[in-house]
Design an enzyme around this catalytic site. Structure first.
Site, PDB file in Angstrom:
ATOM      1  CE  LYS A   1      -1.794   1.523   4.041  1.00 51.33           C
ATOM      2  NZ  LYS A   1      -1.474   2.923   4.386  1.00 51.33           N
ATOM      3  CG  ASN A   2       2.176   2.768   3.548  1.00 48.81           C
ATOM      4  OD1 ASN A   2       1.023   3.103   3.256  1.00 48.81           O
ATOM      5  ND2 ASN A   2       2.560   2.519   4.791  1.00 48.81           N
TER       6      ASN A   2
ATOM      7  CB  CYS B   1      -4.550  11.263  11.709  1.00 51.57           C
ATOM      8  SG  CYS B   1      -3.995   9.596  11.580  1.00 51.57           S
TER       9      CYS B   1
ATOM     10  NE  ARG C   1       0.067  10.172  10.159  1.00 53.53           N
ATOM     11  CZ  ARG C   1      -0.306   9.186   9.360  1.00 53.53           C
ATOM     12  NH1 ARG C   1      -1.493   8.658   9.493  1.00 53.53           N
ATOM     13  NH2 ARG C   1       0.497   8.751   8.420  1.00 53.53           N
TER      14      ARG C   1
ATOM     15  CG  ASP D   1       3.036   1.216   9.429  1.00 55.90           C
ATOM     16  OD1 ASP D   1       2.555   2.053  10.216  1.00 55.90           O
ATOM     17  OD2 ASP D   1       3.358   1.501   8.259  1.00 55.90           O
TER      18      ASP D   1
ATOM     19  NE  ARG E   1      -7.433   4.210   5.306  1.00 55.75           N
ATOM     20  CZ  ARG E   1      -6.594   4.941   6.029  1.00 55.75           C
ATOM     21  NH1 ARG E   1      -6.856   5.180   7.291  1.00 55.75           N
ATOM     22  NH2 ARG E   1      -5.505   5.440   5.503  1.00 55.75           N
TER      23      ARG E   1
HETATM   24  N1  EPU Z   1       5.915  14.599  11.008  1.00 63.14           N
HETATM   25  C1  EPU Z   1       5.951  15.935  11.327  1.00 63.14           C
HETATM   26  N2  EPU Z   1       5.861  16.848  10.312  1.00 63.14           N
HETATM   27  C2  EPU Z   1       5.746  16.480   9.006  1.00 63.14           C
HETATM   28  C3  EPU Z   1       5.722  15.113   8.680  1.00 63.14           C
HETATM   29  C4  EPU Z   1       5.812  14.180   9.709  1.00 63.14           C
HETATM   30  O1  EPU Z   1       6.064  16.300  12.501  1.00 63.14           O
HETATM   31  O2  EPU Z   1       5.669  17.365   8.149  1.00 63.14           O
HETATM   32  C5  EPU Z   1       6.007  13.592  12.083  1.00 63.14           C
HETATM   33  C6  EPU Z   1       4.760  12.725  12.159  1.00 63.14           C
HETATM   34  O3  EPU Z   1       3.719  13.355  12.892  1.00 63.14           O
HETATM   35  C7  EPU Z   1       5.299  11.479  12.828  1.00 63.14           C
HETATM   36  C8  EPU Z   1       6.718  11.374  12.245  1.00 63.14           C
HETATM   37  O4  EPU Z   1       7.039  12.688  11.774  1.00 63.14           O
HETATM   38  O5  EPU Z   1       5.362  11.662  14.204  1.00 63.14           O
HETATM   39  C9  EPU Z   1       6.901  10.391  11.104  1.00 63.14           C
HETATM   40  O6  EPU Z   1       5.875  10.545  10.168  1.00 63.14           O
HETATM   41  P1  EPU Z   1       6.034  10.255   8.612  1.00 63.14           P
HETATM   42  O7  EPU Z   1       5.905  11.533   7.887  1.00 63.14           O
HETATM   43  O8  EPU Z   1       7.237   9.417   8.363  1.00 63.14           O
HETATM   44  O9  EPU Z   1       4.728   9.386   8.352  1.00 63.14           O
HETATM   45  P2  EPU Z   1       3.864   9.415   7.046  1.00 63.14           P
HETATM   46  O10 EPU Z   1       4.741   9.654   5.891  1.00 63.14           O
HETATM   47  O11 EPU Z   1       2.696  10.292   7.241  1.00 63.14           O
HETATM   48  C10 EPU Z   1       4.113   6.870   6.437  1.00 63.14           C
HETATM   49  C11 EPU Z   1       3.178   5.720   6.244  1.00 63.14           C
HETATM   50  C12 EPU Z   1       2.608   5.305   7.587  1.00 63.14           C
HETATM   51  C13 EPU Z   1       3.774   4.889   8.479  1.00 63.14           C
HETATM   52  C14 EPU Z   1       4.752   6.059   8.608  1.00 63.14           C
HETATM   53  C15 EPU Z   1       5.988   5.730   9.415  1.00 63.14           C
HETATM   54  C16 EPU Z   1       2.381   6.101   4.009  1.00 63.14           C
HETATM   55  C17 EPU Z   1       1.259   6.439   3.100  1.00 63.14           C
HETATM   56  N3  EPU Z   1       2.126   6.105   5.320  1.00 63.14           N
HETATM   57  O12 EPU Z   1       3.324   7.923   7.005  1.00 63.14           O
HETATM   58  O13 EPU Z   1       1.772   4.169   7.362  1.00 63.14           O
HETATM   59  O14 EPU Z   1       3.298   4.529   9.753  1.00 63.14           O
HETATM   60  O15 EPU Z   1       5.174   6.495   7.308  1.00 63.14           O
HETATM   61  O16 EPU Z   1       6.680   4.682   8.855  1.00 63.14           O
HETATM   62  O17 EPU Z   1       3.468   5.790   3.550  1.00 63.14           O
HETATM   63  C18 EPU Z   1       0.009   2.674   7.837  1.00 63.14           C
HETATM   64  O18 EPU Z   1       0.265   2.106   6.754  1.00 63.14           O
HETATM   65  O19 EPU Z   1      -0.787   2.192   8.681  1.00 63.14           O
HETATM   66  C19 EPU Z   1       0.649   3.959   8.127  1.00 63.14           C
HETATM   67  C20 EPU Z   1       0.187   4.791   9.061  1.00 63.14           C
END
Ligand code: EPU
Length: 420
Positions: free
Chosen positions: A22-23, A117, A122, A307, A399
């Site tokens: 998915k990701n 969320c 996030r 995850d 999802r």
């Molecule tokens: N963060 C910030 N500011 C930002 C972006 C992130 O503070 O601008 C923080 C987030 O709040 C979090 C941390 O940084 O505390 C890491 O977040 P990240 O941005 O890496 O997460 P994401 O890109 O939103 C993806 C996956 C998630 C997975 C995380 C961590 C996708 C579509 N989603 O989310 O997947 O948990 O990386 O590996 O790739 C899931 O599949 O269930 C899922 C939540």
């Protein structure tokens, strides 16, 4: 809302074919926005999040042609909108990955802010800061984040103060069509980011350092048509292995990438599972052997994935001894704990650390899903519990897991979808 009825207590055994990730699929689909021509992606998982992303692309004028072999052909030469509207973004936070591609292709984008969320606040501040380094100007109005690059994108140096998966993906996609060289430091190293980078290269991008924390991108004028295969879903794969381990069963995963699963496999070995890796299969054998509790701290790849955290709490709750699981990536990702406590799990939650003392038997109960991975962990708890468990709000699981009840039934689980 659909629910699952699970009658627990059966040891799972058999083979599972793992779906596409998915990701990886979500940003790769978004990358089609950057190409004024046809692209073909293979091994696309059938998931609600993928459907939402295809709808989003459709609203922007992208032509979408799905076939029944799990491939999709997309053509964004007809791109006619740069708006990602609230009604779709609010159902899928990952919609934010259209921001980088739209800015790259059209030099403008309007993406609804996703809002809060279940697993944490996030924010997207790091995406914004990084894209500003490539010449994008942002404003937030009417709940939308609006970006514009009046003179086009220009290569720049980005150093992420915190590792972010979709943040890295957004700036990588933007940098691919920026003028000149970009360097992204402290980039996320998740396999899904590398799979996106490989896809972009297949479409004509110039990227060095794929899979490392420093990505060097030489901007190109345009991307071209091409094809790419989505990697297997390491989280879906890990979830089935934990299900087999928790039920003292066995299971062989087919079409996986074992090296993406090292952190999970090491913890399963520590829990007492016999693991065999061979080519694109991984087998787990836990027959006649109660799991031993393990200690886990979630970190970025290649460390232990957030995850997979909830699934291991489910395993620890029936394992021998005590274990501590600490979540460090998201601030509110322990919502499965009160539900597991309702099933008789002995868990103390202190901050973001779940300390378990394994019980001999969980007891079936009605429980509520709160997010995708929490739902998966409640299904696992239901599979080991005595009696009936009803897992409510399983739209969360749809999802991110393709036909999970069918795959678990093939392993001998008793799980039925109860339509609303
Ligand atoms: N963060 C910030 N500011 C930002 C972006 C992130 O503070 O601008 C923080 C987030 O709040 C979090 C941390 O940084 O505390 C890491 O977040 P990240 O941005 O890496 O997460 P994401 O890109 O939103 C993806 C996956 C998630 C997975 C995380 C961590 C996708 C579509 N989603 O989310 O997947 O948990 O990386 O590996 O790739 C899931 O599949 O269930 C899922 C939540």
């Amino acid at each position: 809302m659909d629910r699952f009825l699970i009658r627990g207590g059966r040891a799972l055994s058999g083979d599972v074919k793992v779906s596409g990730a998915k990701n990886a699929a979500l940003p790769i689909l978004a990358a089609a926005l950057m190409v004024p021509g046809k692209v073909r992606f293979e091994n696309l998982p059938h998931l609600n999040d993928v459907t939402t992303m295809l709808q989003l692309l459709g609203r922007m004028g992208v032509e979408v042609l799905l076939d029944d072999t799990g491939s999709v052909e997309l053509d964004a030469s007809t791109l006619n909108s740069v708006i990602a509207p609230y009604d779709l973004v609010r159902t899928m936070r990952a919609s934010i990955v259209v921001l980088g591609p739209l800015l790259a292709r059209a030099h403008q984008a309007e993406v609804s802010l996703p809002g809060g969320c279940a697993i944490g606040t996030r924010p997207v501040n790091l995406h914004v800061k990084a894209l500003e380094r490539l010449g994008v100007e942002f404003e937030v109005t009417d709940g939308y984040i609006k970006g514009r690059a009046p003179v086009g994108l220009v290569g720049g140096k980005v150093l992420f103060e915190k590792i972010t998966v979709t943040g890295t993906e957004n700036v990588l996609m933007a940098a691919v069509l920026a003028k000149g060289e970009s360097i992204i430091e402290n980039a996320a190293r998740e396999p899904e980011v590398a799979n996106l980078a490989d896809c972009l290269v297949a479409l004509g991008a110039k990227i060095d350092g794929i899979g490392t924390d420093t990505l060097r991108i030489e901007g190109v004028n345009a991307l071209h048509s091409g094809r790419h295969r989505i990697i297997p879903d390491r989280i879906e794969a890990g979830t089935f292995l934990v299900a087999a381990a928790a039920t003292t069963g066995s299971c062989t995963l087919i079409e996986v990438e074992p090296k993406h699963m090292d952190a999970t496999l090491l913890k399963l070995e520590e829990a007492g599972a016999r693991i065999e890796r061979s080519g694109t299969t991984v087998s787990l054998d836990m027959r006649g052997n109660r799991a031993k509790a393990v200690d886990i701290t979630t970190v970025e790849y290649p460390g232990f994935a957030t995850d997979m955290q909830a699934q291991f709490v489910a395993l620890n709750s029936v394992a021998e001894g005590s274990g501590r699981v600490t979540e460090t990536i998201f601030e509110n990702r322990m919502m499965h704990i009160p539900e597991m406590q309702r099933m008789g799990a002995e868990i103390d939650l202190y901050g973001s650390t779940a300390s378990t003392v394994g019980v001999n038997q969980l007891k079936g109960a009605p429980v509520m899903s709160t997010d995708l991975r929490a739902s998966a962990s409640l299904i696992l708890a239901g599979l080991v519990a005595k009696g009936e468990t009803i897992v409510d709000r399983i739209y969360h699981i749809d999802r991110g897991y393709e036909r999970i009840e069918e795959k678990l039934s093939n392993l001998g689980a008793e799980i039925i979808r109860l339509p609303n």
